[in-house]
Design a protein around this motif. Structure first.
Motif, short mmCIF file in Angstrom:
data_model
loop_
_atom_site.label_atom_id
_atom_site.label_comp_id
_atom_site.label_asym_id
_atom_site.label_seq_id
_atom_site.Cartn_x
_atom_site.Cartn_y
_atom_site.Cartn_z
N ASP A 37 0.96 -1.25 -0.10
CA ASP A 37 -0.03 0.07 -0.03
C ASP A 37 0.93 1.20 -0.01
O ASP A 37 2.08 1.05 -0.02
CB ASP A 37 -0.95 0.04 1.19
N ALA A 55 -3.02 1.26 -2.80
CA ALA A 55 -4.09 1.72 -1.76
C ALA A 55 -3.59 2.86 -0.79
O ALA A 55 -2.41 2.52 -0.32
CB ALA A 55 -4.68 0.45 -0.88
N GLY A 56 -4.26 3.82 -0.52
CA GLY A 56 -3.74 4.94 0.40
C GLY A 56 -2.50 5.73 -0.08
O GLY A 56 -1.82 6.36 0.60
N TRP A 57 -2.33 5.68 -1.49
CA TRP A 57 -1.16 6.29 -2.21
C TRP A 57 -1.30 7.61 -1.99
O TRP A 57 -0.29 8.25 -1.37
CB TRP A 57 -1.57 5.89 -3.64
N GLU A 115 -2.92 9.53 0.22
CA GLU A 115 -2.93 10.08 1.73
C GLU A 115 -1.64 9.69 2.39
O GLU A 115 -1.19 10.60 3.12
CB GLU A 115 -4.16 8.98 2.64
N ALA A 116 -0.79 8.85 1.89
CA ALA A 116 0.53 8.48 2.39
C ALA A 116 1.34 9.50 1.72
O ALA A 116 2.42 9.90 2.55
CB ALA A 116 1.17 7.07 2.04
#
Length: 198
Positions: free
Chosen positions: A114, A149-151, A153-154
Motif C-alpha cells: 500500500d 491503496a492509500g497512495w 494519503e501517504a
C-alpha cells in the motif's frame, strides 16, 4: 498486445528520457541525483552512466571498483556537481536493489502492499530521505500509474493532481518551468519567514 511504455520527459533530452522511460533503475538513480543540482541535469545522469559504463545493471554497478566508477561519474560532463561522492551513493543504491530486490528496481514500487509500504521501502534506500521518498512515490504514481491503496494519503501534497510542486509533475518544458517557479517561490517564502523571526 503489450501496453506502451510511459514516456518520461524529465531530462528534456531525447536519449536521457528514453533511458529513464525504459529502465526503472535509471529512474531511481535520477531521483537520487536530484539534489543541489538542476533537476533536468540530475535526470540526465543515468544516461551518462550507461554511455560510459556500458550498463545500468545494478549487479554490475554495485560490484564495480569504486575509484574507477567514481572517475567515470566525475568525468566532464559529470553526472552531478558532486560526481565522485554521488558515484558512491549510486553504488550503494545498486547494492540494495541487487541484494533486497533481486536486481529489479521496479519491484520496490510494483510490489508495495500500500502507500505506506511504498514510502517505507523508498525511505530505506541510500540517499532517500522522507521528502525524496514522497516525491518519487508521486512520480511513479502520476507518470507510471503505480497507485497502491492509500497512495495519495501517504504521500500528501506531492500527490495532488494539477500541482507543480516537484519533478513528479514534469512532463514537458512548460511544466518544468512551472515546477522551478514553485520551488523558487517556496524558497523565497522560507527565507522571508526566517528573516521575520530573526
Amino acid at each position: 498486445m503489450a501496453s506502451p511504455i510511459p514516456q518520461i520527459r524529465i531530462a528534456q533530452d531525447e536519449t536521457a528520457d528514453r533511458v529513464l522511460s525504459e529502465d526503472p533503475f535509471a529512474l531511481l538513480v535520477g531521483m537520487l541525483l536530484d539534489q543541489q543540482y538542476p533537476m533536468e541535469h540530475a535526470f540526465r545522469g543515468p544516461a551518462k552512466v550507461l554511455e560510459r559504463f556500458g550498463t545500468l545493471d545494478p549487479e554490475r554497478i554495485a560490484s564495480a571498483e569504486p575509484e574507477a566508477f567514481a572517475d567515470l561519474c566525475a568525468m566532464p560532463p559529470a553526472v552531478h556537481r558532486y560526481g565522485r561522492s554521488m558515484a558512491g551513493r549510486i553504488q550503494a543504491l545498486a547494492a540494495v536493489v541487487r541484494d533486497e530486490y533481486h536486481g529489479r528496481a521496479e519491484t520496490i514500487w510494483t510490489e508495495a502492499a500500500d502507500g505506506a509500504d511504498l514510502l517505507t521501502r523508498l525511505r530505506a534506500l541510500p540517499g532517500f530521505g522522507d521528502q525524496k521518498a514522497r516525491i518519487f512515490a508521486a512520480l511513479v504514481g502520476k507518470q507510471l500509474g503505480v497507485r497502491p491503496a492509500g497512495w495519495q494519503e501517504a504521500i500528501g501534497p506531492y500527490a495532488e493532481d494539477g500541482s507543480y510542486r516537484s519533478v513528479a509533475d514534469v512532463v514537458d518544458e512548460a511544466s518544468l518551468q512551472k515546477v522551478r517557479e514553485f520551488k523558487q517561490a517556496a524558497k523565497a517564502s522560507a527565507k522571508a519567514a526566517r528573516a521575520a523571526k530573526g
